[in-house]
Design a protein around this motif. Structure first.
Motif, PDB file in Angstrom:
ATOM      1  N   PHE A  17       0.830  -1.206   0.000  1.00  0.00           N
ATOM      2  CA  PHE A  17       0.000   0.000   0.000  1.00  0.00           C
ATOM      3  C   PHE A  17       0.866   1.259   0.000  1.00  0.00           C
ATOM      4  CE2 PHE A  17      -2.635   3.302   1.872  1.00  0.00           C
ATOM      5  CZ  PHE A  17      -3.888   3.073   1.329  1.00  0.00           C
ATOM      6  N   ASN A  18       1.947   1.246   0.784  1.00  0.00           N
ATOM      7  CA  ASN A  18       2.815   2.413   0.919  1.00  0.00           C
ATOM      8  C   ASN A  18       3.733   2.637  -0.278  1.00  0.00           C
ATOM      9  OD1 ASN A  18       1.732   2.953   3.422  1.00  0.00           O
ATOM     10  ND2 ASN A  18       3.409   2.011   4.558  1.00  0.00           N
ATOM     11  N   ASN A  19       3.872   1.646  -1.138  1.00  0.00           N
ATOM     12  CA  ASN A  19       4.718   1.786  -2.316  1.00  0.00           C
ATOM     13  C   ASN A  19       4.132   2.873  -3.216  1.00  0.00           C
ATOM     14  OD1 ASN A  19       5.746   1.320  -5.061  1.00  0.00           O
ATOM     15  ND2 ASN A  19       6.652  -0.521  -4.203  1.00  0.00           N
ATOM     16  N   SER A  20       4.961   3.797  -3.658  1.00  0.00           N
ATOM     17  CA  SER A  20       4.462   4.918  -4.478  1.00  0.00           C
ATOM     18  C   SER A  20       3.798   4.444  -5.769  1.00  0.00           C
ATOM     19  CB  SER A  20       5.594   5.894  -4.781  1.00  0.00           C
ATOM     20  OG  SER A  20       6.630   5.247  -5.494  1.00  0.00           O
ATOM     21  N   ASP A  21       4.230   3.314  -6.299  1.00  0.00           N
ATOM     22  CA  ASP A  21       3.636   2.794  -7.533  1.00  0.00           C
ATOM     23  C   ASP A  21       2.273   2.130  -7.304  1.00  0.00           C
ATOM     24  OD1 ASP A  21       5.770   3.615  -9.114  1.00  0.00           O
ATOM     25  OD2 ASP A  21       6.842   1.723  -8.872  1.00  0.00           O
ATOM     26  N   ALA A  22       1.886   1.951  -6.039  1.00  0.00           N
ATOM     27  CA  ALA A  22       0.630   1.260  -5.734  1.00  0.00           C
ATOM     28  C   ALA A  22      -0.585   2.187  -5.728  1.00  0.00           C
ATOM     29  CB  ALA A  22       0.742   0.553  -4.394  1.00  0.00           C
ATOM     30  N   ALA A  23      -0.397   3.447  -6.039  1.00  0.00           N
ATOM     31  CA  ALA A  23      -1.505   4.409  -5.993  1.00  0.00           C
ATOM     32  C   ALA A  23      -2.767   3.923  -6.728  1.00  0.00           C
ATOM     33  CB  ALA A  23      -1.053   5.763  -6.532  1.00  0.00           C
ATOM     34  N   PRO A  24      -2.658   3.326  -7.919  1.00  0.00           N
ATOM     35  CA  PRO A  24      -3.881   2.896  -8.617  1.00  0.00           C
ATOM     36  C   PRO A  24      -4.636   1.764  -7.914  1.00  0.00           C
ATOM     37  CG  PRO A  24      -1.986   2.881 -10.112  1.00  0.00           C
ATOM     38  CD  PRO A  24      -1.459   3.101  -8.733  1.00  0.00           C
ATOM     39  N   PHE A  25      -3.983   1.113  -6.948  1.00  0.00           N
ATOM     40  CA  PHE A  25      -4.579  -0.056  -6.296  1.00  0.00           C
ATOM     41  C   PHE A  25      -5.059   0.230  -4.865  1.00  0.00           C
ATOM     42  CE2 PHE A  25      -1.097  -1.519  -9.112  1.00  0.00           C
ATOM     43  CZ  PHE A  25      -1.884  -2.088 -10.093  1.00  0.00           C
ATOM     44  N   ARG A  26      -4.871   1.459  -4.401  1.00  0.00           N
ATOM     45  CA  ARG A  26      -5.197   1.787  -3.009  1.00  0.00           C
ATOM     46  C   ARG A  26      -6.693   1.936  -2.752  1.00  0.00           C
ATOM     47  NH1 ARG A  26      -0.544   6.176  -2.735  1.00  0.00           N
ATOM     48  NH2 ARG A  26       1.216   4.747  -2.505  1.00  0.00           N
ATOM     49  N   GLU A  27      -7.413   2.421  -3.734  1.00  0.00           N
ATOM     50  CA  GLU A  27      -8.848   2.661  -3.588  1.00  0.00           C
ATOM     51  C   GLU A  27      -9.594   2.016  -4.735  1.00  0.00           C
ATOM     52  OE1 GLU A  27      -9.329   6.882  -3.461  1.00  0.00           O
ATOM     53  OE2 GLU A  27      -8.254   7.091  -1.572  1.00  0.00           O
ATOM     54  N   GLN A  28     -10.902   1.838  -4.525  1.00  0.00           N
ATOM     55  CA  GLN A  28     -11.748   1.261  -5.564  1.00  0.00           C
ATOM     56  C   GLN A  28     -11.637   2.096  -6.843  1.00  0.00           C
ATOM     57  OE1 GLN A  28     -15.758   0.800  -4.249  1.00  0.00           O
ATOM     58  NE2 GLN A  28     -16.359  -0.381  -6.023  1.00  0.00           N
ATOM     59  N   VAL A  29     -11.640   1.436  -7.982  1.00  0.00           N
ATOM     60  CA  VAL A  29     -11.552   2.126  -9.267  1.00  0.00           C
ATOM     61  C   VAL A  29     -12.789   3.005  -9.439  1.00  0.00           C
ATOM     62  CG1 VAL A  29     -11.524   1.821 -11.783  1.00  0.00           C
ATOM     63  CG2 VAL A  29     -10.165   0.310 -10.330  1.00  0.00           C
ATOM     64  N   ASP A  30     -12.564   4.301  -9.668  1.00  0.00           N
ATOM     65  CA  ASP A  30     -13.653   5.244  -9.921  1.00  0.00           C
ATOM     66  C   ASP A  30     -13.980   5.176 -11.407  1.00  0.00           C
ATOM     67  OD1 ASP A  30     -15.482   7.324 -10.014  1.00  0.00           O
ATOM     68  OD2 ASP A  30     -13.963   8.893  -9.779  1.00  0.00           O
ATOM     69  N   TRP A  31     -14.636   4.090 -11.796  1.00  0.00           N
ATOM     70  CA  TRP A  31     -14.874   3.848 -13.224  1.00  0.00           C
ATOM     71  C   TRP A  31     -15.761   4.915 -13.855  1.00  0.00           C
ATOM     72  CZ3 TRP A  31     -19.924   2.850 -14.502  1.00  0.00           C
ATOM     73  CH2 TRP A  31     -20.769   2.386 -13.489  1.00  0.00           C
ATOM     74  N   LYS A  32     -16.692   5.475 -13.097  1.00  0.00           N
ATOM     75  CA  LYS A  32     -17.542   6.543 -13.650  1.00  0.00           C
ATOM     76  C   LYS A  32     -16.710   7.796 -13.887  1.00  0.00           C
ATOM     77  CE  LYS A  32     -21.921   5.063 -11.644  1.00  0.00           C
ATOM     78  NZ  LYS A  32     -22.947   5.343 -10.626  1.00  0.00           N
ATOM     79  N   GLY A  33     -15.936   8.178 -12.874  1.00  0.00           N
ATOM     80  CA  GLY A  33     -15.097   9.364 -12.977  1.00  0.00           C
ATOM     81  C   GLY A  33     -14.050   9.260 -14.075  1.00  0.00           C
ATOM     82  N   LEU A  34     -13.595   8.027 -14.308  1.00  0.00           N
ATOM     83  CA  LEU A  34     -12.571   7.804 -15.344  1.00  0.00           C
ATOM     84  C   LEU A  34     -13.184   7.507 -16.713  1.00  0.00           C
ATOM     85  CD1 LEU A  34     -10.150   5.618 -13.200  1.00  0.00           C
ATOM     86  CD2 LEU A  34      -9.751   7.969 -13.962  1.00  0.00           C
ATOM     87  N   GLY A  35     -14.512   7.414 -16.764  1.00  0.00           N
ATOM     88  CA  GLY A  35     -15.196   7.126 -18.033  1.00  0.00           C
ATOM     89  C   GLY A  35     -15.004   5.698 -18.499  1.00  0.00           C
ATOM     90  N   LEU A  36     -14.786   4.767 -17.568  1.00  0.00           N
ATOM     91  CA  LEU A  36     -14.572   3.360 -17.919  1.00  0.00           C
ATOM     92  C   LEU A  36     -15.907   2.607 -17.752  1.00  0.00           C
ATOM     93  CD1 LEU A  36     -11.255   2.858 -15.905  1.00  0.00           C
ATOM     94  CD2 LEU A  36     -11.500   3.498 -18.310  1.00  0.00           C
ATOM     95  N   TYR A  37     -16.863   2.923 -18.594  1.00  0.00           N
ATOM     96  CA  TYR A  37     -18.228   2.430 -18.421  1.00  0.00           C
ATOM     97  C   TYR A  37     -18.377   0.927 -18.639  1.00  0.00           C
ATOM     98  CZ  TYR A  37     -19.151   7.351 -18.086  1.00  0.00           C
ATOM     99  OH  TYR A  37     -19.116   8.649 -17.675  1.00  0.00           O
ATOM    100  N   ASP A  38     -17.377   0.295 -19.246  1.00  0.00           N
ATOM    101  CA  ASP A  38     -17.427  -1.163 -19.411  1.00  0.00           C
ATOM    102  C   ASP A  38     -16.796  -1.893 -18.220  1.00  0.00           C
ATOM    103  OD1 ASP A  38     -14.836  -0.325 -19.971  1.00  0.00           O
ATOM    104  OD2 ASP A  38     -14.547  -1.714 -21.632  1.00  0.00           O
ATOM    105  N   TYR A  39     -16.199  -1.148 -17.288  1.00  0.00           N
ATOM    106  CA  TYR A  39     -15.497  -1.761 -16.151  1.00  0.00           C
ATOM    107  C   TYR A  39     -16.376  -2.735 -15.357  1.00  0.00           C
ATOM    108  CZ  TYR A  39     -12.299  -2.199 -12.191  1.00  0.00           C
ATOM    109  OH  TYR A  39     -11.468  -2.702 -11.219  1.00  0.00           O
TER     110      TYR A  39
END
Length: 158
Positions: A17-39
């Motif tokens: 979690f603390n690894n700087s590269d882990a940022a995309p995995f720390r929280e649930q994917v905001d698929w609406k905010g990112l426009g990933l409607y097929d997620y």
């Protein structure tokens, strides 16, 4: 007070979690905010490291194996949604390898040979039936195995 195993597992998840590269995995994917409607159609069981940390802290997992399965689900979801070779895919693959290495060491340190037994979850040697998603993932991975490696697996199984 959590057992040594849970303290070590919590530290392992926290280190990822603390690894700087882990940022995309720390929280649930905001698929609406990112426009990933097929997620939601592609990723059937979303999981993130923050959720895993909370479940470990609240002692919601029955076994270390269950917690490890959720960590694996984070990487599998990422690799399922993102194209093979993409930055996110490679990041998930890298974290997956690091996690498996550290989790294996954790199990050795705890002298746990069968992850299903570390909290007495397996009864009488019964093996749980794999879910449909597990079967699909297995089939998908079979296509990534070279002919030579597949032959070795078959020989080992015989």
């Amino acid at each position: 007070m959590p057992s040594t195993g849970w303290m070590l597992m919590g530290k392992l998840v926290q280190s990822i979690f603390n690894n700087s590269d882990a940022a995309p995995f720390r929280e649930q994917v905001d698929w609406k905010g990112l426009g990933l409607y097929d997620y939601p159609q592609i990723v059937k069981k979303p999981m993130d490291l923050g959720q895993i940390k909370r479940k470990i802290e609240k002692e919601e997992y029955a076994t270390l194996h269950d917690a490890a399965q959720d960590v694996r689900l984070v990487w599998e979801n990422c690799k399922t949604y993102n194209a093979d070779g993409s930055d996110f895919y490679l990041l998930a693959e890298n974290f997956s390898k690091k996690f498996e290495d550290k989790y294996g060491k954790l199990l050795k340190e705890l002298d746990v040979t069968n992850p299903e037994l570390e909290s007495g979850s397996a009864k009488g040697g019964d093996v749980p039936e794999p879910s449909l998603d597990d079967k699909k993932m297995f089939a998908k991975r079979l296509y990534k195995i070279s002919k030579e490696d597949l032959g070795k697996v078959i020989i080992d199984l015989d």
